[in-house]
Motif scaffolding. Structure first.
Motif, PDB file in Angstrom:
ATOM      1  N   ALA A  78       2.170  -1.413   4.003  1.00 41.09           N
ATOM      2  CA  ALA A  78       1.164  -2.154   4.772  1.00 41.09           C
ATOM      3  C   ALA A  78       0.658  -1.413   6.012  1.00 41.09           C
ATOM      4  O   ALA A  78      -0.563  -1.311   6.210  1.00 41.09           O
ATOM      5  CB  ALA A  78       1.717  -3.529   5.157  1.00 41.09           C
ATOM      6  N   PRO A  79       1.516  -0.872   6.896  1.00 34.71           N
ATOM      7  CA  PRO A  79       0.995  -0.155   8.064  1.00 34.71           C
ATOM      8  C   PRO A  79       0.167   1.075   7.689  1.00 34.71           C
ATOM      9  O   PRO A  79      -0.823   1.387   8.367  1.00 34.71           O
ATOM     10  CB  PRO A  79       2.271   0.256   8.823  1.00 34.71           C
ATOM     11  CG  PRO A  79       3.318  -0.689   8.356  1.00 34.71           C
ATOM     12  CD  PRO A  79       2.999  -0.965   6.939  1.00 34.71           C
ATOM     13  N   SER A  80       0.564   1.753   6.606  1.00 35.44           N
ATOM     14  CA  SER A  80      -0.208   2.919   6.167  1.00 35.44           C
ATOM     15  C   SER A  80      -1.594   2.512   5.710  1.00 35.44           C
ATOM     16  O   SER A  80      -2.584   3.212   5.966  1.00 35.44           O
ATOM     17  CB  SER A  80       0.533   3.632   5.026  1.00 35.44           C
ATOM     18  OG  SER A  80       1.800   4.096   5.454  1.00 35.44           O
ATOM     19  N   MET A  81      -1.709   1.375   5.039  1.00 40.37           N
ATOM     20  CA  MET A  81      -3.015   0.909   4.584  1.00 40.37           C
ATOM     21  C   MET A  81      -3.880   0.467   5.758  1.00 40.37           C
ATOM     22  O   MET A  81      -5.107   0.549   5.690  1.00 40.37           O
ATOM     23  CB  MET A  81      -2.848  -0.243   3.588  1.00 40.37           C
ATOM     24  CG  MET A  81      -2.343   0.188   2.221  1.00 40.37           C
ATOM     25  SD  MET A  81      -3.287   1.560   1.490  1.00 40.37           S
ATOM     26  CE  MET A  81      -4.955   0.910   1.565  1.00 40.37           C
ATOM     27  N   ILE A  82      -3.245  -0.001   6.838  1.00 40.19           N
ATOM     28  CA  ILE A  82      -4.018  -0.309   8.041  1.00 40.19           C
ATOM     29  C   ILE A  82      -4.662   0.969   8.580  1.00 40.19           C
ATOM     30  O   ILE A  82      -5.840   0.987   8.948  1.00 40.19           O
ATOM     31  CB  ILE A  82      -3.125  -0.975   9.104  1.00 40.19           C
ATOM     32  CG1 ILE A  82      -2.715  -2.373   8.654  1.00 40.19           C
ATOM     33  CG2 ILE A  82      -3.844  -1.040  10.458  1.00 40.19           C
ATOM     34  CD1 ILE A  82      -1.746  -3.062   9.578  1.00 40.19           C
TER      35      ILE A  82
END
Length: 274
Positions: free
Chosen positions: A68-72
């Motif tokens: 999730a943080p990488s996709m942000i």
């Protein structure tokens, strides 16, 4: 004795804010672009998060939560580098930049307007991706203010660096038709070499790890992971340290480099215009 009344001209900031409203209206009128901008990272997160499974050793963080943080970071890069570069190239081709350059408006107002548009869209993108992570994958947001401070400075430096690179790359785009190819290809390549779609990022081959560490996307994703995930996940990172100092240094270096690139490459007119 004659008296003259002074004329008050709006400041560059006010003009920039007004231009930002114009940019936002133009952006949200293009519903296909709006849907693509918000749907691509959300759909990617939902699909990849559903396909991968497992919990990392020594941590209760799942593979989907790690993603999730990488996709942000990837969503922010798409809004800034891809959309901003494409939008400025389109403004140059249809004569918008030329008209604005000749108007009694400071050039900075145009870029302030783009900044307003970018920050609004980036904020909406982050909220949407966090909501998807929480609803679908039980992502738990941190309660420590220090982690949100980390999220803030990574966001500020990352958005600045990617936006400046988007402005710079717009000068390489010859026409609005070729804008997608010029911006999407390097974006996708950098997303892969930065470990955006890999969980964990340490699973990347060494040559790709070295290549990705040169560019800001890798550090932006790592910075967001450090803010949103517990330290127990550090075993999944390449180095068992969040490297906040190095992250800030590299992102700041790209901000400075981006400014220099913009100053030396930005054009108000198209290549075919004199």
């Amino acid at each position: 004795m004659t008296m003259t009344s002074g004329t008050t001209h709006p400041s560059a900031l006010m003009l920039g804010l007004h231009r930002g409203v114009v940019e936002l209206k133009a952006f949200f009128r293009e519903w296909d672009a709006v849907v693509f901008t918000f749907a691509l990272p959300v759909v990617t997160l939902a699909l990849l998060g559903s396909l991968i499974s497992g919990v990392y050793d020594g941590s209760d963080v799942t593979s989907a939560q790690y993603l999730a943080p990488s996709m942000i970071a990837a969503g922010i890069a798409a809004v800034t580098f891809v959309n901003l570069g494409t939008g400025i190239a389109s403004d140059r081709e249809d004569g918008t930049l030329k008209r604005l350059r000749g108007a009694p408006m400071p050039p900075i107002a145009y870029f302030l307007g783009k900044t307003v548009q970018t920050m609004v869209v980036v904020t909406a993108e982050i909220v949407l991706l966090l909501a998807v992570g929480m609803i679908l994958f039980d992502l738990r947001l941190p309660t420590d203010p220090a982690r949100w401070l980390t999220f803030g400075w990574v966001l500020l430096l990352g958005v600045t660096a990617c936006s400046l690179l988007g402005i710079a790359v717009s000068s390489l785009i010859r026409s609005a038709r070729s804008a997608g190819a010029v911006t999407q290809l390097p974006y996708l390549v950098l997303a892969f070499v930065s470990g955006i779609f890999f969980t964990p990022v340490s699973a990347l081959p060494q040559p790709l790890l070295v290549l990705g560490s040169v560019f800001p996307l890798k550090w932006m994703a790592q910075g967001f992971r450090s803010a949103l995930l517990p330290d127990t996940i550090l075993g999944a990172e390449v180095v068992r340290d969040w490297e906040h100092g190095r992250t800030a240094l590299i992102l700041a270096a790209w901000c400075i480099g981006g400014v220099l690139l913009c100053l030396t490459t930005f054009r108000w007119r198209g290549r075919r215009e004199r």
